[in-house]
Design a protein around this motif. Structure first.
Motif, mmCIF file in Angstrom:
data_model
loop_
_atom_site.group_PDB
_atom_site.id
_atom_site.type_symbol
_atom_site.label_atom_id
_atom_site.label_comp_id
_atom_site.label_asym_id
_atom_site.label_seq_id
_atom_site.Cartn_x
_atom_site.Cartn_y
_atom_site.Cartn_z
ATOM 1 N N LYS A 73 0.731 -1.038 0.207
ATOM 2 C CA LYS A 73 -0.436 0.117 -0.008
ATOM 3 C C LYS A 73 0.903 1.081 -0.036
ATOM 4 O O LYS A 73 0.406 1.849 -0.645
ATOM 5 N N GLU A 76 2.684 1.928 -3.774
ATOM 6 C CA GLU A 76 1.200 2.641 -4.153
ATOM 7 C C GLU A 76 0.546 3.484 -3.876
ATOM 8 O O GLU A 76 1.446 4.195 -4.693
ATOM 9 N N THR A 77 1.339 4.047 -3.067
ATOM 10 C CA THR A 77 0.686 5.927 -2.722
ATOM 11 C C THR A 77 1.916 6.271 -2.955
ATOM 12 O O THR A 77 1.543 7.292 -4.015
ATOM 13 N N ILE A 79 4.473 5.455 -5.219
ATOM 14 C CA ILE A 79 4.600 5.595 -7.094
ATOM 15 C C ILE A 79 3.596 6.750 -7.454
ATOM 16 O O ILE A 79 3.425 7.337 -8.387
ATOM 17 N N ARG A 80 2.458 6.898 -6.315
ATOM 18 C CA ARG A 80 1.217 7.555 -7.532
ATOM 19 C C ARG A 80 1.746 9.053 -7.219
ATOM 20 O O ARG A 80 1.111 9.989 -8.281
ATOM 21 N N PHE A 81 2.211 9.755 -6.057
ATOM 22 C CA PHE A 81 2.568 10.606 -5.958
ATOM 23 C C PHE A 81 3.614 11.082 -7.043
ATOM 24 O O PHE A 81 3.998 11.592 -6.563
ATOM 25 N N GLU A 82 4.706 10.317 -7.047
ATOM 26 C CA GLU A 82 5.793 10.778 -7.950
ATOM 27 C C GLU A 82 5.104 10.857 -9.644
ATOM 28 O O GLU A 82 5.978 11.108 -10.379
ATOM 29 N N ASN A 83 3.928 10.647 -9.799
ATOM 30 C CA ASN A 83 3.532 11.087 -11.013
ATOM 31 C C ASN A 83 4.260 9.956 -11.739
ATOM 32 O O ASN A 83 4.109 9.766 -13.026
ATOM 33 N N GLY A 84 4.416 8.161 -11.153
ATOM 34 C CA GLY A 84 3.911 7.005 -11.675
ATOM 35 C C GLY A 84 4.887 6.492 -12.266
ATOM 36 O O GLY A 84 6.824 7.135 -11.253
ATOM 37 N N TRP A 85 5.223 5.797 -13.182
ATOM 38 C CA TRP A 85 6.500 5.268 -13.423
ATOM 39 C C TRP A 85 7.586 5.783 -13.867
ATOM 40 O O TRP A 85 8.928 5.760 -14.322
ATOM 41 N N ARG A 92 12.749 6.889 -8.225
ATOM 42 C CA ARG A 92 11.030 5.734 -8.102
ATOM 43 C C ARG A 92 12.072 4.470 -8.154
ATOM 44 O O ARG A 92 11.894 3.328 -6.454
#
Length: 199
Positions: A73, A76-77, A79-85, A92
């Motif tokens: 969890k 996922e959070t 990565i989402r706040f880092e604007n994806g992969w 990352r």
């Protein structure tokens, strides 16, 4: 917002319980670690597992599974706040390394505690790999769990138990180490005995 407030409420009461001298049991620890999983707080979940070891509270598989879900969890959070992969690759990789280290720590703790690594535990571990975008590792984890299960059935399970779980008699012969050659050898031996008896 409601979930966040509920998490804060639960953690506050957990701290109050310890302040007044109430010693939490494994059920209480399990509940608070599941709360950490819901909120994505792996560091706190690991700290609770360490507290269980320190205070001689035997953890269950569910405790470790919940801690692994907290790692997934959190990843996922992050990565989402880092604007994806696709952006900030160095950041990352740092995130993935940090969460991978926590997942390994939890697995080592589970092995030290000698708890059963059941389907829920394997599923949580696969979630950690999936959160890192590592499908190869997720598949490897699944394969390793299947191999371990087959090995367990081969060493301690009966034929009926294996068939009940897999329903595959051919697979039973493979896992049990039986081959077509050994079957042929048995048949030849039986034939030679019958021929001797006829003579």
């Amino acid at each position: 917002a409601i979930r966040a407030r509920a998490g804060e409420f639960g953690w506050r009461h957990w701290q109050e319980m310890k302040i007044v001298g109430i010693e939490p049991d494994v059920m209480a620890y399990g509940a608070i670690i599941r709360l950490c999983a819901t909120r994505g707080l792996p560091e706190r979940a690991i700290g609770l597992l360490e507290d269980m070891e320190r205070f001689d509270v035997k953890p269950t598989t569910l405790c470790f599974s919940a801690a692994l879900r907290a790692v997934a969890k959190s990843h996922e959070t992050a990565i989402r706040f880092e604007n994806g992969w696709s952006k900030r690759n160095l950041r990352r990789e740092t995130i993935a390394a940090h969460h991978g280290k926590m997942a390994r720590q939890i697995v080592i703790m589970a092995e030290t505690a000698e708890v059963e690594q059941d389907d829920g535990f394997v599923s949580a571990l696969m979630l950690c790999a999936a959160a890192a975008g590592d499908s190869a590792t997720a598949k490897a984890i699944l394969l390793a769990s299947e191999v371990r299960r087959m090995d367990h059935l081969r060493t301690v399970g009966s034929r009926d138990v294996f068939l009940e779980n897999s329903g595959d008699e051919e697979q039973l012969r493979i896992v049990s180490g039986e081959t077509a050659a050994s079957s042929t050898s048995d048949n030849l031996q039986k034939g030679s005995h019958s021929n001797k008896s006829e003579v």
